[in-house]
Design an enzyme around this catalytic site. Sequence first.
Site, mmCIF file in Angstrom:
data_model
loop_
_atom_site.group_PDB
_atom_site.id
_atom_site.type_symbol
_atom_site.label_atom_id
_atom_site.label_comp_id
_atom_site.label_asym_id
_atom_site.label_seq_id
_atom_site.Cartn_x
_atom_site.Cartn_y
_atom_site.Cartn_z
ATOM 1 N N CYS A 126 1.019 -1.584 0.365
ATOM 2 C CA CYS A 126 -0.195 0.052 0.274
ATOM 3 C C CYS A 126 1.171 0.915 0.186
ATOM 4 O O CYS A 126 1.337 1.304 1.059
ATOM 5 C CB CYS A 126 -1.017 -0.068 1.097
ATOM 6 S SG CYS A 126 -1.481 1.577 1.442
ATOM 7 N N CYS A 161 -0.651 4.590 2.418
ATOM 8 C CA CYS A 161 -0.733 4.546 3.828
ATOM 9 C C CYS A 161 -0.321 3.165 4.280
ATOM 10 O O CYS A 161 1.470 2.250 3.921
ATOM 11 C CB CYS A 161 -1.814 4.632 4.115
ATOM 12 S SG CYS A 161 -3.210 3.829 3.510
ATOM 13 N N SER A 162 -0.221 2.137 5.132
ATOM 14 C CA SER A 162 -0.910 0.740 5.393
ATOM 15 C C SER A 162 -1.566 -0.367 4.918
ATOM 16 O O SER A 162 -1.679 -1.331 6.021
ATOM 17 C CB SER A 162 0.554 1.284 6.309
ATOM 18 O OG SER A 162 -0.929 1.128 7.215
ATOM 19 N N CYS A 163 -2.572 -0.671 4.077
ATOM 20 C CA CYS A 163 -3.535 -1.493 3.966
ATOM 21 C C CYS A 163 -2.776 -2.696 3.816
ATOM 22 O O CYS A 163 -2.079 -2.728 3.241
ATOM 23 C CB CYS A 163 -4.236 -1.291 2.689
ATOM 24 S SG CYS A 163 -5.644 0.922 2.718
#
Lengths: 102, 208, 109
Positions: free
Chosen positions: B113, B116-118
């Site tokens: 991602c 962000c950090s999905c």
Amino acid sequence: MTARFGPGDRVRVRWAHPPGHIRTPYYVRGKTGVIERICGSFRDPEELAYARDGQPERPLYRVHFDRRTLWPDDQGRAKDGVEVEIFEPWLEPADAAMEGGT
Amino acid sequence: MSDTGQHSHDHTPRPDQDGPPSYYQAMETAVRELLIEKGVVTAEEVRAAVEAMDARSPAQGARVVARAWSDPKFKARLLKDGSAACAELGIDMGPTHLVVVANGDKLHNVIVCTLCSCYPRFLIGLPPDWYKARAYRSRVVREPRAVLGEFGTEIPDDWEVRVHDSTADMRYMVLPRRPEGTEGWSEEQLAGLVTRDCMIGVTLPKSP
Amino acid sequence: MSDPGRGYHDMGGLPAGPVERGEHDYALWEKRVDALLVLLSDKERDLVRVDELRRGIEQLGAKAYDELSYYERWIASITGVLLGKGVFTSDELGRRMAEVEARRRGDEA
């Protein structure tokens, strides 16, 4: 909401840089890819980010990009690709001939 | 104090512990207490949510992968609708729309991602630090083979490496290829070969 | 180098160093931040959406984005959203944080 594009369609990501909360990554803006699938319709994150309802829902697509179109100057394997989820308002047909075709 | 999850300072890098030491931890405590007092959440709900996330681990994903390796019909359903197929195994996927991408003949998948950090957290728990860090997020879309190389993973030149950037409502899991030499193995045995990193796509399953 | 049209968080394709593979186990306070978001974003409460969380993080600025740890960014952003919605006031929060810090000092003394 009816999806404007379908799998296999060539699309270009808009070259745009609006302020706000944007989920279309910079590295695909202005680039051309192919619709891999329609993911469904989802509330608009650009609106949800500001505590609004995000309606109407927008069709969301997975778009496949050939790495060479993203970074033409890079050396590298021809076949490698990147797939990114992009909401419909960020996409336009990659060639005028397709307008109205789907 | 009650934060029994605090760690001693004697083992290697823990980036999430950096920065101003206790200011944000005090903020967490204060916010949680105010939310409880105002009836927005209960202490029990917070505890239950922590426990629910603790219960999610790569073992859950490994079970899904092992089933897909053993049952072609399940695999087909998993590729068609990842969340529904996981629910068949009793896994609560919460609000997640899971897309399972299968490695195949001359195709290797890897997930990221960049914004962000999905991460498929409802399936395999919270992400490792490197998944959320600048190096991985910046580089893997542009030079995936170099990044995979840093994990010791070499993909043949004539294969496609396909990077999946989770930018919106989908979450991804890689379905690795079943290792050779595992004919006749039980699902439990197979699950033992499946690591978190191979479901992210930065490595391959363990060899039998 | 810096392009006003490109968010600091929007880093796909930029040069960066090698992947640092050290990992840490999440501390309880980090798990609680995660739990708060899960609860506050559920259908019933709908108080802090993931998109609001992300917007708040993006607005922390480049310096904070790099210097704060992951869940520090989260709690900073969640708090900002809750303040914006009047769930509590800055005054309430500030007083409570001072109390929490005083309790901690007491525990350590």
